[in-house]
Design a protein around this motif. Sequence first.
Motif, short mmCIF file in Angstrom:
data_model
loop_
_atom_site.label_atom_id
_atom_site.label_comp_id
_atom_site.label_asym_id
_atom_site.label_seq_id
_atom_site.Cartn_x
_atom_site.Cartn_y
_atom_site.Cartn_z
N GLN A 129 0.82 -1.21 0.00
CA GLN A 129 0.00 0.00 0.00
C GLN A 129 0.86 1.25 0.00
O GLN A 129 0.55 2.24 -0.70
N GLU A 180 0.50 -6.56 -4.20
CA GLU A 180 0.46 -5.33 -5.00
C GLU A 180 -0.82 -5.24 -5.81
O GLU A 180 -1.41 -4.16 -5.94
N ALA A 228 -3.64 -4.13 -3.57
CA ALA A 228 -3.50 -2.71 -3.24
C ALA A 228 -3.83 -1.83 -4.45
O ALA A 228 -4.49 -0.80 -4.31
N ARG A 275 -7.01 0.87 -4.71
CA ARG A 275 -6.75 2.31 -4.86
C ARG A 275 -7.21 2.85 -6.20
O ARG A 275 -7.74 3.97 -6.28
#
Length: 242
Positions: free
Chosen positions: A114, A136, A139, A143
């Motif tokens: 993150q 990843e 995250a 996002r």
Amino acid sequence: MPDALEISVTPDTTEDLKKILDECISSQRLFVQGQVAGELRQRCSVRIKHPARNMTYDLSGEVVWLEPEGPAAGTGIELDPIGDDLMRQLQLTGVASEGDQDVGPANATGRTAQERIRGLSVSEAQKMALKANVAERVALERRFGISVWDQLLKNNGLTAPEVAAIARNGNLPQPLIEVIVGNNVWLKNAQVQRALLSNPRLNGTALTRVLRALPKPELIRAPMQTSYPMRVRQAARKLMGK
């Protein structure tokens, strides 16, 4: 409000444990096969036991799916966000696969996925999504959402639970629905099938392809699944000749 449900899961092998925890990390969901308990929207705690070590992994969440009968019998749980402490525990005990672990300079500074992703632009995130590891990818999807779905679906390491998490999103553009339906490996996966069928944007030939890919018992149950849009249930009845 009923008391929180307590569920215990003990996989037979370490490999089974890895598959279960990979699903938890990548999709934020857990399906407990064979155990049917609780009520929809009931809070629950899940303790997953390591089959070879005196070690447990404690998660929490909410019951979102119950199937009392048949080969798909079990309890579906939408998990609360998995904290960094548990992620580190998975890596230190060797449960998380090598591709899930932080490597290189970022790991040396102790930064989480993150934190590494926080400052990326959309174009940088899209480039990263093509080769990102599972931590990843989770995250990035949280996002950037729709901005990275196309690239994530091209990532060779993408797991079926991750595909299912994208497939059930009602904002998924039609071209990406076609990409998922056009992948025979994903199309044969029960979790991906259920995710697609719950998506209100699934229609036309793509809907027919998903229904035809269902095992017969699942196709028979489809018209009765209230979590599926009416269009899906009607198409399932028509396909069965009813």
